[in-house]
Design an enzyme around this catalytic site. Structure first.
Site, PDB file in Angstrom:
ATOM      1  CG  HIS A  97      -2.290   0.615   0.859  1.00  0.00           C
ATOM      2  ND1 HIS A  97      -3.447   0.355   1.562  1.00  0.00           N
ATOM      3  CD2 HIS A  97      -2.666   1.482  -0.115  1.00  0.00           C
ATOM      4  CE1 HIS A  97      -4.450   1.022   1.043  1.00  0.00           C
ATOM      5  NE2 HIS A  97      -4.003   1.729   0.025  1.00  0.00           N
ATOM      6  CG  ASP A 120      -6.212  -0.810   4.340  1.00  0.00           C
ATOM      7  OD1 ASP A 120      -6.127  -1.955   4.813  1.00  0.00           O
ATOM      8  OD2 ASP A 120      -5.224  -0.128   4.012  1.00  0.00           O
ATOM      9  CG  HIS A 122      -4.182  -2.975   8.298  1.00  0.00           C
ATOM     10  ND1 HIS A 122      -4.375  -3.836   7.233  1.00  0.00           N
ATOM     11  CD2 HIS A 122      -3.830  -3.738   9.354  1.00  0.00           C
ATOM     12  CE1 HIS A 122      -4.141  -5.076   7.632  1.00  0.00           C
ATOM     13  NE2 HIS A 122      -3.812  -5.050   8.913  1.00  0.00           N
ATOM     14  CG  ASP A 124      -2.428   1.595   5.512  1.00  0.00           C
ATOM     15  OD1 ASP A 124      -2.057   0.714   6.310  1.00  0.00           O
ATOM     16  OD2 ASP A 124      -2.856   1.325   4.372  1.00  0.00           O
ATOM     17  CG  HIS A 137       2.563  -1.651   4.391  1.00  0.00           C
ATOM     18  ND1 HIS A 137       1.932  -2.849   4.137  1.00  0.00           N
ATOM     19  CD2 HIS A 137       3.010  -1.729   5.669  1.00  0.00           C
ATOM     20  CE1 HIS A 137       1.991  -3.622   5.215  1.00  0.00           C
ATOM     21  NE2 HIS A 137       2.646  -2.969   6.143  1.00  0.00           N
ATOM     22  CG  ASP A 224      -4.866  -3.410   1.784  1.00  0.00           C
ATOM     23  OD1 ASP A 224      -4.962  -4.624   1.499  1.00  0.00           O
ATOM     24  OD2 ASP A 224      -3.939  -2.945   2.466  1.00  0.00           O
ATOM     25  CG  ASP A 226      -5.565  -5.714   4.250  1.00  0.00           C
ATOM     26  OD1 ASP A 226      -6.492  -4.885   4.316  1.00  0.00           O
ATOM     27  OD2 ASP A 226      -4.395  -5.426   4.572  1.00  0.00           O
ATOM     28  CD  GLU A 269      -0.306  -4.565   1.241  1.00  0.00           C
ATOM     29  OE1 GLU A 269       0.234  -5.678   1.267  1.00  0.00           O
ATOM     30  OE2 GLU A 269       0.228  -3.522   1.700  1.00  0.00           O
TER      31      GLU A 269
END
Length: 297
Positions: A97, A120, A122, A124, A137, A224, A226, A269
Site C-alpha cells: 500500500h 482497508d 488497516h 495506514d 505501507h 486494499d 485485505d 496487497e
C-alpha cells in the site's frame, strides 16, 4: 471511457514478501479482457521499475527503504499525472500500500482538490514516531494528509495532497494504539467494521461518496484487498479476520461507478504466494470491473 493500467510491483513497504507479484497476478486474471468486454479502451504501460530488497540496504529501521520508496513514488506520481492529463482513468496495481504515496500525489497534482475513499482493514496512519514496525505501507495515508517525515509528505513537491474532511476510511478493524490517537485528532471520516455491521454497506457508501465528493474535482479509490475477509480473499499481505464479504465490496464498487465521481483507483496487497489458484486476484478483477461500471444486466 479509456483506462491506463500502471503496475507498481512494490514490496519494500511491508515485511511479508510476495505482493510484488500482485500486478502480474491481476493481469493474469484477465483484467484487460474483462474491461474490454465492457466497452472500455485499455492501455497497459507495464510496470514501474522498483528496486529489489536484496539489492538495497535499510538505513533507518523506523523508515525502512525510505529513499527507494520515495523514488518509486515520484515515478508513480508522474505516470498517474500524465494518464489523467491525457484523459485516461488510471488503474494502478500493487504491490504494497505504500504505492498510494505516488498515486495520490499524481491525482492531486493533476486534478487539484480531490477526495479519497480508503477501503482497508488497516488505518495506514502511522508516522516515524508511532510505527511499531517501520513499514512505510502503514504510513501512506497519514503522509498524504501531510503528517510524518518530509520525504514522504513532499512527494511530487507539495503537501498536503488531500484534506481530512474529504478522506474516508472504510472497513478498518486493525489499528495500532498510537495510530488511533492520530486518526481521531486528524478529523478524517472513519467507518469501522462495526459501523458496517450496524448500518450496512449501502448507507456507509452513500455517506462516503457524499463526504469524499463534496467540493472536490474527483475521488480516488484506494482498495486494499485485505479489507475482505480472509475466508474470501486468502492471498493478501496482512490478513485480518472479520472482514467484508465480496458482495459488500461489489456493492461499494457499483455505487462508486454510479456516482460518477471516480477519477482513479488502485488495488493493492494481492499476494499470490499466499493465494489459492489466483482466487484473490480474480476477486480484484471483478471488483475493478464493477468500479468501472460493469453491470449484471
Amino acid at each position: 471511457m479509456k483506462v491506463k493500467i500502471i503496475g507498481v510491483p512494490m514490496d519494500l513497504g511491508a515485511d511479508r514478501r510476495g505482493v510484488d507479484m500482485g500486478p502480474a497476478a491481476i493481469r493474469y486474471a484477465q483484467l484487460q479482457k474483462r474491461l474490454k468486454n465492457n466497452g472500455i479502451s485499455v492501455k497497459d504501460i507495464g510496470n514501474i521499475q522498483v528496486p529489489n530488497p536484496e539489492t538495497t540496504n535499510i538505513d533507518n529501521m523506523r523508515l525502512k527503504y525510505l529513499s527507494e520508496i520515495v523514488k518509486t513514488s515520484e515515478l508513480t506520481a508522474k505516470e498517474v499525472y500524465e494518464a489523467l492529463r491525457d484523459g485516461f482513468t488510471p488503474i494502478v496495481l500493487g504491490g504494497d500500500h505504500s504505492i498510494a504515496l505516488g498515486t495520490i500525489a499524481g491525482v492531486s497534482k493533476a486534478l487539484g482538490k480531490i477526495g479519497v475513499i480508503w477501503i482497508d482493514a488497516h488505518g495506514d496512519f502511522n508516522t516515524e514516531e508511532t510505527t511499531p514496525s517501520g513499514n512505510i505501507h502503514g504510513m501512506c495515508l497519514s503522509a498524504s494528509l501531510g503528517l510524518g517525515h518530509p520525504a514522504l509528505t513532499e512527494i511530487a513537491g507539495f503537501s498536503p495532497k488531500i484534506l481530512p474532511e474529504n478522506t474516508v476510511i472504510i472497513g478498518v478493524r486493525d489499528i495500532d494504539n498510537e495510530e488511533k490517537d492520530l486518526i481521531k485528532k486528524s478529523g478524517v471520516n472513519v467507518f469501522t467494521m462495526n459501523h458496517i455491521d450496524k448500518f450496512g454497506m449501502r448507507d456507509i457508501m452513500k455517506e462516503a461518496i457524499k463526504l469524499a465528493g463534496e467540493n472536490t474535482q474527483g475521488v480516488h479509490l484506494s482498495f486494499d484487498v485485505d479489507v475482505l475477509d480472509p475466508m474470501v480473499a486468502p492471498g493478501v499481505g496482512t490478513p485480518v479476520r472479520g472482514g467484508i464479504t465480496y458482495r459488500e465490496a461489489a456493492l461499494a464498487m457499483e455505487m462508486l461507478a454510479d456516482s460518477g465521481i471516480l477519477s482513479s483507483l488502485e488495488f493493492v496487497e494481492v499476494n499470490p504466494i499466499l493465494d489459492k489458484s489466483n482466487e484473490t486476484a480474480r476477486l480484484a478483477v471483478g471488483l475493478i470491473a464493477s468500479a468501472m461500471g460493469e453491470k449484471i444486466l
